[in-house]
Every structure is written in structure tokens, then in C-alpha cells.
Design an enzyme around this catalytic site. Structure first.
Site, mmCIF file in Angstrom:
data_model
loop_
_atom_site.group_PDB
_atom_site.id
_atom_site.type_symbol
_atom_site.label_atom_id
_atom_site.label_comp_id
_atom_site.label_asym_id
_atom_site.label_seq_id
_atom_site.Cartn_x
_atom_site.Cartn_y
_atom_site.Cartn_z
ATOM 1 C CD GLN A 136 -2.386 -1.062 2.112
ATOM 2 O OE1 GLN A 136 -2.558 -1.543 3.625
ATOM 3 N NE2 GLN A 136 -3.460 -0.130 2.570
ATOM 4 C CG PHE A 138 -8.184 -5.679 4.526
ATOM 5 C CD1 PHE A 138 -9.027 -4.975 3.783
ATOM 6 C CD2 PHE A 138 -7.429 -7.124 4.315
ATOM 7 C CE1 PHE A 138 -9.827 -6.457 3.031
ATOM 8 C CE2 PHE A 138 -8.648 -7.380 3.250
ATOM 9 C CZ PHE A 138 -9.331 -7.061 2.329
ATOM 10 C CD GLU A 143 -0.176 2.428 6.673
ATOM 11 O OE1 GLU A 143 -1.556 2.206 6.584
ATOM 12 O OE2 GLU A 143 -0.018 3.951 6.333
ATOM 13 N NE ARG A 192 -7.320 7.609 11.720
ATOM 14 C CZ ARG A 192 -8.082 8.605 11.510
ATOM 15 N NH1 ARG A 192 -9.377 8.232 11.194
ATOM 16 N NH2 ARG A 192 -7.921 9.368 9.615
ATOM 17 N NE ARG A 238 -12.835 -1.410 5.703
ATOM 18 C CZ ARG A 238 -13.069 -2.164 4.223
ATOM 19 N NH1 ARG A 238 -12.386 -3.474 4.417
ATOM 20 N NH2 ARG A 238 -13.359 -1.640 3.571
ATOM 21 C CG PHE A 282 -4.284 4.254 11.589
ATOM 22 C CD1 PHE A 282 -3.826 3.025 10.955
ATOM 23 C CD2 PHE A 282 -4.403 4.504 11.806
ATOM 24 C CE1 PHE A 282 -2.653 3.808 11.090
ATOM 25 C CE2 PHE A 282 -3.027 5.485 11.633
ATOM 26 C CZ PHE A 282 -1.821 4.438 11.069
ATOM 27 C CB THR A 339 -4.480 12.049 12.335
ATOM 28 O OG1 THR A 339 -3.237 11.153 12.835
ATOM 29 C CG2 THR A 339 -5.121 11.456 12.805
ATOM 30 C CB ALA A 346 -6.136 7.795 6.250
ATOM 31 C CD GLU A 392 -9.573 3.648 7.417
ATOM 32 O OE1 GLU A 392 -8.410 3.426 8.895
ATOM 33 O OE2 GLU A 392 -8.955 4.921 7.493
#
Ligand code: FAD
Ligand code: FES
Ligand code: FES
Lengths: 774, 473
Positions: free
Chosen positions: A191, A222, A226, A304, A336, A338, A434, A503, A712
Site C-alpha cells: 500500500q 486492509f 501499509e 487516532r 482498517r 487504524f 492525522t 486513511a 474505514e
């Protein structure tokens, strides 16, 4: 518009990394992972592995020419262990061989001599020993300490939330190909192509421009690809670097489950204070995040969590504390939601506990405290919208919540062996990274002289429908058919410095970049058309349905003709668009700001039937009202909603990650780690949307064409299953004080319903009645 | 030593290969045949991404079943038709493909080819039940992490509606649902000679029936080693009914077991029970013999067969003997089975009239999951008195457990709540569960009690009402 790859998918013609015909001389790599969760390495014996016929290289930390470091936020993660190991499965050595089977044989021949060190698997224990990552964070608003005195009821409680394995169907994989001049091209299932590029450059000690990452598509991610994909791209790259040959690594399911990080387990303590009528006056929570052995993305995930710790509710006095705790599990990572799901889950636990104590319906307390348009989040951002209430009320009305409630009450009054439960789960989820600087994206758009279009962005297609959305956006902007647009692979030589596809912001960021690129071309083409048609200027010119229009009327000039003429007139037919989300900011010193472009809202009603004799249960229905904005593609969006829902339902029920005290994963296979299947998911899943005209949330929405992020938020609808089940359990055993431990597997359910164990049957009032009637 | 030749039809082409017999069909397709549409998601039969259709000639026609190519040895393809996703592709989309596209039921696409294969496989079945039931069966062996399944279910139903009641391979070919390669397969399969038996010697090697346990347990070793493929021995197949028993060849698959009228006579709800066991793909491969010899303490079929008082026919060369299944297990994975001895068949005696049977299974996930505890009861009650009963429980001991003491205690007693309470206690004394990934020992004890109670309560709701257990405290 259909998903643009759908026809390839159903024919089995879509290519994933290792489906591309192998290049000449392709080698296979496998990784030796630490057998211990914590220990000091005394010696690593590679002799036997090197002697296996077909093994070409065995690589360790000593073979890393650059820096042995791949931590994305904090530099605390070695690519290959050096000196110490910190979790079972931590990569220690790489075996490169002529086939995957031989590479694995080589791995099996490696022995590691290690002195064991103490193992921690529990985050609170880690916290107690000051094993923390980064700094603890606290977001506060109002005066929570003073507020308790004003409350009519103050309750405390604890939650224990399990982690979650991603189970992307395509396991982690990468293929590295050496190119001339010491360059490498890596086809990766990631990702985050830019993270891969950066880290490979770092371990090899070369400039970024020597490393090309190319991503066609992912077989699911998902969040699990990442930053966790970087390791495997590095393995392939380092192996190719040393052997001078193409090298591929494909993890087996067991390797993937053991070696890679997951959704963070949390242990959390809450305290909630309410007025007699049920208004929440004060809320305090402490989240102990089980970060695993390295930081990975944990600090961002924790952030988050804190930003979502009050869920969809307006609470005047709050203190939200969180800390990332270092344990000896694989570094936990993005999944997903996060961190949002954990924050919201604990809030719902507090409300459930309060409602149960007050003898009020949970939904009454929930509804009473929903955010309104004038409210602020604890971090200072105004809601600017009454969508929490709009979505709740629409769900309650359109699905007739009172009728559901009375059906359930009637069932429970008349049935002994089964009990039914319902819960409403409101969702409010902030959209943006964020980390503010990550909210940027680029697009590169080529119009070829035959009128076809090539489009590249920094977004990765992983099943979320990004390419379909981007093609749709470009087609609408240019006024041409989507079939003319080819969305290219994601490649670091075409798009630099890309943010990860995460995100829920990939379409927002990349779609806007596409619009900016398309509009540049459109401006040039319109000027040319004006000149060709002898108009004074381009003001009246537009393009729609592949025709040039003047004042809305066809001018007899088609898209292909216009493009052909533009080419001959030496008009630039390529453009680069760059987008950065405006007006978002966050100050970590004060823990205040406006970190989100906007919030997505919704509510789900979940019904469940519990078999009180066996502890098993069936989800009867899920009925959702979702704030979709102006959908780019309803089919794609519905798929995101239903898929996210399934993962959320699984997280709180079936998906049971079990670790032993020695840090060993006890459920390292799909035979022992169960995820939702077709039978588990209810047949009755309904979704409706808020009418666009009523969109009080639209003003702040920068999504392309008024679309909203959808990746998400729907996951968190699944949390409602936990509370629907809890209600059904309480209907059977109102006498019990049930704990907040997730997932609620059939084992946990049955054990909770029968604390008497197998020795005695619990006396159940309704059973006594039934027996008397007999 | 020259490896035996395997000859089969891959999609349209005849293949003759001396590749290792134990090579996985999945690896053959991807690495040898270069057909990459078949995906590997787990290599353990749990995800369905590797699903293929396997056609076997039967009389004048060829019958197709979906199987997980990740648990299937290449050698088993001898004389059969292997169809991968590539072998289903037409110029346009087939009804399964079209329905998935229309329903938006593919996202990342990784699970999709396997699902297309299973859905198309439905169209090749003689009988499937309602479109919803049929779709549930077709999806039972598949995981999709992206879609949430609603769209897939809709696609399955839409596919069947679009095909209507066209059945039979020729009419499906004529209708453009299947590629032409499907016509004329049967004679081509029949033309493949049975595998030459080297010097008339039985094949020496690892005994492999369906392979669904063997590959999981021994993985790469099975891929390399010589195999004794029981599937190639016709005498181990088939279900026959005699005056006083039913005889199951050891190679009887779960699907064949569940679909046979003789079994439905013994266990009326066998089809419903079977839905909770493995998946369509696994049931099409897994054998009763393998279930018994594998000796998993939690084997579903074995537990049922214990309650049905099954007898084993064992053979070693020309030596034959017969043994009650109940006596077969000596300890954890320790069997009364000599080296080289083969389970030929299982005999189920026909029970006395009025015998009732019930099966219970609790697993974390209802579909495609191994039980935490399973159990079966066969009971004959005459005039309120228990004439005979056989109770077996799985997951509560090192072996699939026949509860001899409990059965003895209850035989001859009046059926009542009090008697069942005695049974519940006796069961606890007889079992010895351990804590493992399928549940804690306490949980299994609790399940054992609940299931034992439920057997009686479900079969005799009037005499043994559930509420009584919760009322009289
Ligand atoms: C995804 C999945 C789901 C499953 N779900 C279930 C389930 O729900 N319930 C359940 O009970 N089981 C389940 N199983 C387990 C398995 O499918 C069964 O145990 C099956 O019956 C094994 O049969 P087989 O023919 O595949 O055996 P094999 O794997 O071929 O053999 C198993 C063992 O028995 C020996 N053997 C086999 N046949 C004979 C014979 N005739 N004589 C002598 N030795 C023999 C073999 O040498 C081997 O040691 C599942 C397996 C998988 C992979
Ligand atoms: S690869 Fe998962 S079932 Fe075969
Ligand atoms: S579409 Fe991704 S797993 Fe099914």
C-alpha cells in the site's frame, strides 16, 4: 460503471506479483524467523543451510550494505535482527535458492543459539515496567476531575479487546529485478510504494532514484500492507542486490500470520459520569495499546484512538489517555479503522455499563448524547454537522427500530432456549491522515494523440475500487467515456513521494490530483477548440459525451478530432496535478486542532439470536444508514460498506488471536483463526443513504464531486454485534455481571452464561415457569 | 526408478506426465502449466482460492466436483478431467462470471477465480435444491475478505436464474455456458488406460486416500514421497446395502455418504448435518476411511460411526479381519492397525426399529470449522425404557471416545430427566478433555454436558424437556 478490473478478475486474468511470467533466472527467497520471543543472540549457524543443494546465498544483518533499519516512524526496527531478537518470527536471515521449496529447506537447516530474556505479552505489564514506545498522550477538554461531583452516577470498568489478523487473501510478496547501473525494480504487494522505495534505499545505502517500485494491484491489504509490506520488499531487494539475479519472496499463510503485525489488542480502563436523566457529563479513559516489539505505526494508531475515544457523543468533560506499550509480539500495525475502532468500542462499553446500571435502554443513553451541529470534539474541532443524529434517526425510522425492539421483547418473553438481542452502533469517523503532511497526492495524466488516456497516481488499487473511481473522475472531468482511460500501475518513477493508500483518503487525495491534472488539459483543449472554431474565447466551450460543445450545443468536433488537432498544434497533452488537503492542522503540544477534513457518520442496527444452550449465535440482520455524500460509484461504495462491516463483525466475535505466555501465536492458520464466511454473514444486510439534499456535512467536504471517504468507517458498525449479543446474554442471565472481553467467541459466551460450569445448571426464572406450566 | 505416468485431460488438452505423484495439482497448474488463474491463499483447504473442477467418468457421462487443488496429488488426476478457471473461459463471460461482475461481487479479485469455479460447478450438478441453498453450498469452501458476501450470494442466485433449468453438459455447451472442450470428454477419459501396476505389486509408499489430513500434517514430505493412492483401487469404492448392514468402501467420500439413500435411512437429517462438516470441496475429497484412520479425537464422521456401532474390515495382503470401530483406538493416534494394513470397508449394522439418532457439533464458526466438542447418540427406547444406547463424544479425550460406562449405566433404565442427570455425571467421569486452541478443558466439559443433555432433549422433548434441567435447582 462496473469495477474496471472485474472482467479480468472473474476470468482469472488479473496478474498479482507472482502471476507475471517469471523473468529468466528468477530465484526464490525465504526468511528464517526467530524461534524465541525475546533473547540475546549468541550464534547463528548457517553452515548447513549453505550446503543445501540449490541454495545460492544466505544473508544476515552483516550483509546489509546500508543502514539496518526500516522503522517508519521511530527508528527502532532492524530489517534483520542483530544482537537481540524481540518476537517470534522476527526476520534473522534470508535464504536465496533456486526454488521456494529449497529456500525453505535452507531455512529449516539454520540454527540460532539464543539466551532467553523475559517475555512480555500484556500491555499493562509492559507499561508497569516502563516498556513504552514514544510518549504517552492525553487529550483533555473541560474539567473532568471537578465534574464527577456533579454526576448522579459514576461508574468504572475495564475492557480487554483482542487484535485482528488481516487475512488479505494474497499473502505478502515481492519480486525484485536488477536493472542496469545498479538500479532495482521491485514489483511489490504494498500500500506504500514510497515507503518501500525509501527503506530499500536506506538498507542499500543508495539514493531513492535508484529504486523503482511498481504496484499493479493487491489481493487485499486492509492496512496490513501499509508498512508491513516494506520488510518483504527489502528482502527481495537485498537478495537481488547480492545475487545480481531477480528474486521473489512469497510468504506462506503460516509465515505471514506468524511474522507480520496485526490490529492492536488494547486493554483500557474507563470511568463515566452521568446525570440522572442519562446525560454523560464526564468521561475518562486510559488505553494501553499492545504495540508489539517495534513502533511501526503504533504511535499514529494510538493518536487516532484518542481522537475517536468519545465516539459519536458530545461530552463536556473528558480526559483521554493513551500509551503504546512495547511487548514481545510482532510489531502491530495499521488495520482498517487504524485505532479508531478501539477508542469507540470502549466508549460503547462505558455507555452499556451505565445503561445497565440505570436500568435504561442503551439506545436511549446513546441517542441522548449524540453529537449535534454546535458541538466540538475533545480536540477542539467543531462538528459543523448534526449528522450523528440525522443518521441515527433515519436508521431508527427507516428500519422501524421500535418494531424490532418489540419483536425481540416478545421473542425473549416466550422463548427459553434462544434469546435475541439488538444494538444500534453509531459511527463518527474523521477523514484525513492525522499526520498532516501526509495529506498530499500527485497525478500524471497523458492524453495520447488517438484520444486514449493514461493515468498514473500515487494511489494503490487493492480492491477498494480506486482505479474505477479515478477513471470515473477523469472521464467526467474530460467529458469522455471511462473506457478510454487506462489507469496505470502505481510506480515511483512516475509519481514521487507518494503517501500510502490508507486513511480512507486515497480517492479524496488522488482523485483531487486527477481533477487538477485533467483541468489543465481541459483548459488547453478548450482554448484550442475556441481557436479552431473561431470563437473569441473558451468561455462557452465545454466537452461532454466526447463532443465539443459551444453554449451547450454540439459544435461538430469530436474528442478524437480535437486531440489530433491539439497534437499537431503542439499543445501539451500531459499534465501533472498536485493536491494537498486545505485547512487541516493539529498541534501535538496542546493536543488541539482540526486534524480532519470532515467526519463520516452513520448508524447500524444489528440483530442477533443466541443459542443459550450451546453458546453459539446467528446474526439475523444488519441495517445501516450511511453518510455517503455524492457517490462516485454506488456499487463500489456498497462493497466497501459491506466488506468493512464483515471485518468489524469478525473482529468482535470469531476472530480470536491467541498468544501463549511465551509470545507464540497459537492460531497461525486459517484452520484455527476463523474469519467471517458466507454462512456467518447474515443474508439480510440493508443499507440506505442520507439524501444528498439534506447534507449538512457537505460544506466542509473536499472530496471529488462531493464524494466521501468510505473505506474505514463501516468497519465500526460491526462493533454493534458485541452489544447485541450482550443484550441477548443478559436476557438469559440478567443476574450476571458480564465482562467486556472481546472477541465474544462461542466459548466466551457459553463460559460467561454458565459460571457454574458443568457441575450445576443455573436456575433460570423462565425455565422454572415453563416447568411449572407443564 | 521411473515414476508412474499420470495421464489426464487439462481443460482441453491431454497431458501425460511423470512429475511426482504427490505434487500438488495447485503447483502443477501454476508452476508447470503456467496457468496462474488458480490462486494459493492458504495451502490448507480453508480458503478455496485454489478451487478446480475435477471430472470423473461414470457410465456414459462425466461428473464434476469442485476440489481444493492445494490438497490434491497430481497422481489422483489419472483418468480424470481437470478444469481450472482458464478452462471455463469463453470469449465472453460465463453466467457465473457475468453475475459476479453485475453484482459487484469482486473487489481485490484474489478469491474470485476460485468462486467462479465453484459457482460454475453448481451448474454441472444434477440436483442442487433452491438457488439460495445451492449458492450456500458453492460458497461453503470460500473465503472472501473484501466483499462481505452479500453480493456473492446475490450473484449465485442470479447466475442460477439466468441459466434457468438447462442441465446436462451438452445442453450447457450448446447454450454457450461451457466451452466446447466439455463435449466428448467422457470417451476421451475412458480411453485412458488404468494406471499400469508395476509388476503387479501394490504401490509402496505413503497411504493417501483423500489427502485432506495427510497434506496438512506432512506437507512437503507427501509431495516428495512415493504414494499408495487408494483412489486408484476400485475395490475400496462404493456403498452397498445388505440384509443386516450397510457397507461403505473406505474411499466413500463425505459427499457420497451424505447423498446415499441408505444413509438417509439411518440418519434422516444427514444432509443437514453434513452442511456443518468441512466444505463442498473438502467433502468431495475427504473419505470416511481417512476420517477413521487419521484418528483425530474430534473427527465428525468417526463420532457418528461410533454411535452407529460401525465395524471395520481390515486387510493386509490377503489377510482379512474385522474389528469394531470402538476397539480401534488405543491412545492418541495409536491404532490397532498393523504396518501395511489397509482399512477396506466399514459396515454399519442396521439398527432395531425405532432407534433414533442425533448429532451435535459446536465449533467457533458454524461452517467449515473443526468442532470444539462433537457427539452422537443412537438410542432405542421401548415402552419408556432404554433398550440400547450408544454415545460417542469427540474433543474430550485422546481418541474419539465411545462412552462405554455411561452406556452401560443407562441401559435398561427408564428414560427420565433423572436418568439423564445420571448420564451427565457419568459422562464427566469418563471424559478427560485438555485445553487447546479449540477451547479450554472447562469449556469442553461444559459442552459435553450440554450436548449430552441436548441429545435426549432433542430426541425426546416430551419426556426430557430442557427447562427441567434449569428449573429444579
Ligand atoms: C479444510 C478442512 C476442513 C475439514 N473439516 C473437517 C470436519 O468438519 N470434520 C471432520 O471430521 N474432518 C474435517 N477435516 C479433516 C479431514 O478432511 C477428514 O479427517 C477426512 O476424513 C480425512 O480423509 P482423507 O481421505 O482426506 O484422508 P487422508 O488425508 O488421505 O488420510 C488420513 C490418514 O489416514 C490414512 N488412511 C486413509 N485411508 C486409509 C485406509 N483406507 N486404510 C489405511 N489408512 C488410511 C492415511 O495414510 C493418513 O495417515 C477437514 C480437513 C480440512 C483440510
Ligand atoms: S489455497 Fe486455500 S484452499 Fe487451497
Ligand atoms: S475480492 Fe478480495 S478476497 Fe474476495
Amino acid at each position: 460503471m462496473r469495477q474496471i478490473d472485474a472482467a479480468l478478475h472473474v476470468r482469472g486474468e488479473s496478474q498479482y506479483v507472482d502471476d507475471v511470467p517469471p523473468p529468466e533466472g528468477l530465484l526464490q527467497a525465504a526468511v528464517f524467523g526467530s524461534p524465541l520471543a525475546h533473547g540475546r543472540i549468541n550464534s547463528l549457524d548457517l553452515t548447513a543451510a549453505r550446503q543445501v543443494e540449490g541454495v545460492l546465498a544466505v544473508l544476515t544483518a552483516a550483509d546489509i550494505p546500508g543502514e539496518n533499519q526500516i522503522g517508519p516512524i521511530i527508528a527502532d526496527e532492524a530489517m534483520l535482527a542483530d544482537g537481540e531478537v524481540h518476537y517470534i518470527g522476527q526476520p534473522v536471515a534470508i535464504v536465496v535458492a533456486s526454488s521456494r521449496r529449497i529456500a525453505r529447506q535452507g531455512v529449516a537447516a539454520i540454527t540460532l543459539d539464543c539466551s532467553p530474556l523475559p517475555v512480555i505479552v500484556d500491555p499493562k505489564e509492559a507499561f508497569g515496567r516502563n516498556e513504552i514506545i514514544g510518549v504517552p498522550r492525553t487529550i483533555a477538554r473541560g474539567d473532568v476531575d471537578a465534574a464527577w461531583a456533579d454526576c448522579d452516577l459514576v461508574l468504572e470498568g475495564s475492557c480487554d479487546l483482542g487484535g485482528q489478523e488481516h487475512v488479505y487473501l494474497e499473502t505478502q510478496r515481492s519480486r525484485a529485478i536488477p536493472l542496469e547501473g545498479g538500479r532495482l525494480r521491485i514489483h511489490a504487494s504494498t500500500q506504500s510504494p514510497y515507503a518501500g522505495q525509501r527503506m530499500i534505499a536506506r538498507i542499500l545505502g543508495v539514493p531513492f532514484n535508484r529504486i523503482e517500485i511498481d504496484v499493479q494491484r493487491l489481493g487485499g491489504a486492509f492496512g496490513g500492507k501499509e508498512d508491513q509490506a516494506t520488510q518483504w520488499a527489502c528482502v527481495a531487494a537485498l537478495s537481488a542486490w547480492h545475487t545480481g539475479r531477480p528474486v521473489e519472496i512469497v510468504l506462506s499463510r503460516a509465515e505471514d500470520m506468524r511474522m507480520t503485525g496485526k490490529r492492536h489488542p488494547y486493554r483500557s480502563d474507563f470511568k463515566i459520569g452521568l446525570s440522572a436523566e442519562g446525560r454523560i457529563l464526564a468521561y475518562q479513559v486510559a488505553h494501553y495499546q499492545n504495540a508489539g516489539a517495534g513502533a511501526d505505526l503504533s504511535p499514529a494508531v494510538l493518536e487516532r484512538t484518542l481522537l475517536h475515544s468519545t465516539g459519536s457523543y458530545a461530552i463536556p468533560n473528558v480526559r483521554l489517555f493513551g500509551v503504546s506499550c512495547r511487548t514481545n509480539l510482532p510489531p502491530n500495525t495499521a488495520f482498517r479503522g487504524f485505532g479508531g475502532p478501539q477508542g469507540m468500542f470502549v466508549m460503547e462499553c462505558a455507555i452499556a455499563r451505565a445503561a445497565e446500571a440505570m436500568g435504561k435502554p442503551v439506545a436511549e443513553i446513546q441517542r441522548l448524547n449524540l453529537l449535534g451541529a454546535g458541538d466540538h470534539f475533545p480536540y477542539g474541532q467543531p462538528t459543523g454537522s448534526d449528522y450523528a443524529r440525522t443518521t441515527w434517526d433515519q436508521a431508527a425510522r427507516s428500519y422501524d427500530l421500535p418494531a424490532i425492539e418489540s419483536r425481540i421483547a416478545e421473542h425473549n418473553a416466550t422463548h427459553f432456549e434462544t434469546k435475541r438481542g439488538v444494538a444500534v452502533m453509531p459511527v463518527c469517523f474523521g477523514i484525513s491522515f492525522t499526520t498532516t503532511y501526509m495529506n498530499q497526492a500527485s497525478a500524471l495524466l497523458h492524453v495520447y494523440s488517438d484520444g486514449s488516456v493514461g493515468l498514473s497516481t500515487g494511489g494503490v488499487e487493492m480492491g477498494q475500487g480506486l482505479h474505477t473511481n479515478l477513471a470515473g473522475i477523469a472521464a467526467s472531468a474530460l467529458g469522455i467515456a471511462a473506457t478510454r482511460i487506462r489507469v496505470e500501475s502505481t510506480n515511483t518513477t512516475r509519481i514521487a513521494n507518494m503517501s500510502p493508500s490508507a486513511a480512507s483518503s486515497t480517492t479524496l487525495l488522488n482523485g483531487n490530483a486527477v481533477l487538477l491534472a485533467a483541468n489543465q488539459i481541459l483548459d488547453r483543449l478548450k482554448s484550442l477548440a475556441a481557436a479552431e472554431l473561431d470563437l473569441p474565447g473558451p468561455a462557452d466551450v465545454s466537452i461532454a459525451d466526447e463532443q465539443v460543445l459551444v453554449g451547450g450545443e454540439p459544435a461538430g468536433l469530436s474528442w478524437t478530432e480535437l486531440v489530433g488537432r491539439a497534437f499537431k498544434a503542439r499543445t501539451g497533452l500531459s499534465a501533472h496535478g498536485f493536491y494537498a488537503t486545505p485547512e487541516i492542522h493539529y498541534d501535538k503540544a496542546t493536543e488541539q486542532g482540526s486534524p480532519f477534513a470532515y467526519h463520516v457518520y452513520g448508524a447500524a442496527i444489528i440483530e442477533v439470536t443466541l443459542d443459550c444452550l450451546r453458546g453459539t449465535y446467528t446474526i439475523d440482520s444488519v441495517k445501516i444508514t450511511h453518510d455517503l455524500g455524492r457517490s462516485l460509484n454506488e456499487r463500489v461504495d456498497l462493497g466497501q460498506i459491506e466488506g468493512g462491516l464483515a471485518q468489524g463483525l469478525g473482529w468482535v466475535s470469531l476472530e480470536d488471536l491467541q498468544y501463549g505466555p511465551d509470545g507464540r501465536l497459537l492460531s497461525p492458520a486459517l484452520a484455527t483463526y476463523k474469519v467471517p464466511d458466507a454462512h456467518f454473514m447474515p443474508d439480510d444486510i440493508q443499507t440506505n443513504f442520507i439524501p444528498i439534499a439534506d447534507d449538512t456535512n457537505a460544506a466542509s467536504n473536499p472530496g471529488p464531486y462531493g464524494s466521501k471517504a468510505v473505506g474505514e468507517p463501516p468497519l465500526m458498525y460491526g462493533i454493534g454485534l458485541f452489544f447485541a449479543l450482550r443484550r441477548a446474554m443478559r436476557a438469559f442471565r440478567p443476574d450476571l455481571d458480564l465482562p467486556f472481553v472481546s472477541p465474544l467467541t462461542p466459548e466466551r459466551v457459553l463460559m460467561a452464561l454458565y459460571p457454574e460450569g458443568h457441575v450445576a445448571f443455573p436456575p433460570i426464572a423462565s425455565a422454572v415457569e415453563a416447568a411449572h406450566e407443564r | 526408478m521411473l515414476r508412474p505416468e499420470t495421464q489426464f485431460i487439462l481443460n482441453g488438452e491431454t497431458v501425460r506426465t511423470r512429475a511426482a505423484q504427490g505434487m500438488l495439482v495447485l503447483d502443477y497448474l501454476r508452476d508447470r502449466a503456467g496457468l496462474k488463474g488458480t490462486k494459493e491463499g492458504c495451502r490448507e483447504g480453508d480458503c478455496g482460492a485454489c478451487t478446480v473442477l475435477v471430472g470423473s467418468a461414470d457410465g456414459d457421462s462425466t461428473h464434476y466436483l469442485p476440489m481444493t487443488s492445494c490438497l490434491m496429488p497430481l497422481g489422483e488426476l489419472h483418468g480424470r478431467h481437470l478444469v481450472s478457471i482458464e478452462g471455463l473461459n469463453l470469449d465472453g463471460l460465463n453466467p457465473a462470471q457475468q453475475a459476479i461482475v453485475d453484482a459487484g461481487a469482486t473487489q481485490c479479485g484474489f478469491c474470485t477465480p476460485g468462486i467462479v469455479v465453484s459457482l460454475t460447478g453448481l451448474l454441472l450438478q444434477p440436483e442442487t435444491g433452491s438457488p439460495e441453498q445451492a449458492t450456500a453450498k458453492a460458497l461453503s469452501g470460500h473465503l472472501c475478505r473484501c466483499t462481505g458476501y452479500r453480493s456473492l450470494k446475490a450473484a449465485g442466485v442470479a447466475m442460477q436464474e439466468s441459466v434457468g433449468d438447462r442441465t446436462g453438459i451438452d445442453s450447457l455447451v450448446a447454450a454457450g455456458v461451457l466451452p466446447d472442450t466439455f463435449s466428448g470428454i467422457t470417451p476421451r477419459l475412458k480411453a485412458i488406460p488404468p494406471r499400469a501396476d508395476p509388476n503387479g505389486q501394490p504401490a509402496a509408499g505413503l497411504v493417501l486416500a483423500g489427502g485432506t489430513d495427510l497434506y496438512i500434517q506432512q506437507g512437503a514430505a507427501v509431495e516428495q514421497s512415493p504414494l499408495d493412492l487408494l483412489g486408484q483401487r476400485p475395490e475400496l469404492h462404493g456403498i452397498t446395502r445388505a440384509a443386516d448392514h450397510i457397507r461403505l468402501g473406505a474411499m466413500t467420500t463425505f459427499e457420497q455418504f451424505a447423498g446415499h439413500p441408505a444413509i438417509a435411512g439411518l440418519v434422516p437429517d444427514i444432509e443437514a448435518i453434513m452442511e456443518q462438516i468441512a466444505s463442498w470441496q473438502i467433502r468431495s475429497r475427504a473419505t470416511i476411511g481417512g476420517n477413521i484412520v487419521n484418528a483425530s479425537p474430534i473427527a465428525d464422521l468417526t463420532i457418528m460411526l461410533l454411535a452407529l456401532d460401525a465395524q471395520l474390515e481390515l486387510a493386509s495382503g490377503s489377510d482379512r479381519r474385522s474389528l469394531p470401530l470402538r476397539k480401534f483406538y488405543r491412545g492418541y493416534k495409536e491404532l490397532d492397525l498393523a504396518p501395511g494394513e489397509i482399512l477396506n470397508a466399514i459396515r454399519i449394522p442396521l439398527p432395531e426399529a425405532g432407534t433414533r439418532f442425533h448429532f451435535e457439533k459446536v465449533s467457533k464458526r458454524w461452517n467449515l470449522d473443526i468442532a470444539s466438542v462433537n457427539s452422537a447418540l443412537a438410542i432405542t427406547v421401548v415402552d419408556g425404557r432404554i433398550e440400547a444406547l450408544r454415545l460417542a463424544l469427540g474433543g474430550v479425550a485422546p481418541v474419539p471416545l465411545f462412552l462405554a460406562d455411561t452406556c452401560r449405566l443407562l441401559t435398561g433404565k427408564l428414560l427420565s430427566v433423572a436418568t439423564v442427570r445420571e448420564a451427565l455425571e457419568a459422562v464427566q467421569a469418563e471424559i478427560a478433555p485438555i485445553s487447546d486452541i479449540r477451547g479450554s478443558a472447562d469449556y469442553k466439559r461444559l459442552l459435553a454436558r450440554q450436548q449430552t443433555m441436548l441429545h435426549f432433549a432433542v430426541l425426546f422433548p416430551e419426556t426430557v424437556p430442557v427447562e427441567e434441567f434449569y428449573a429444579a435447582n
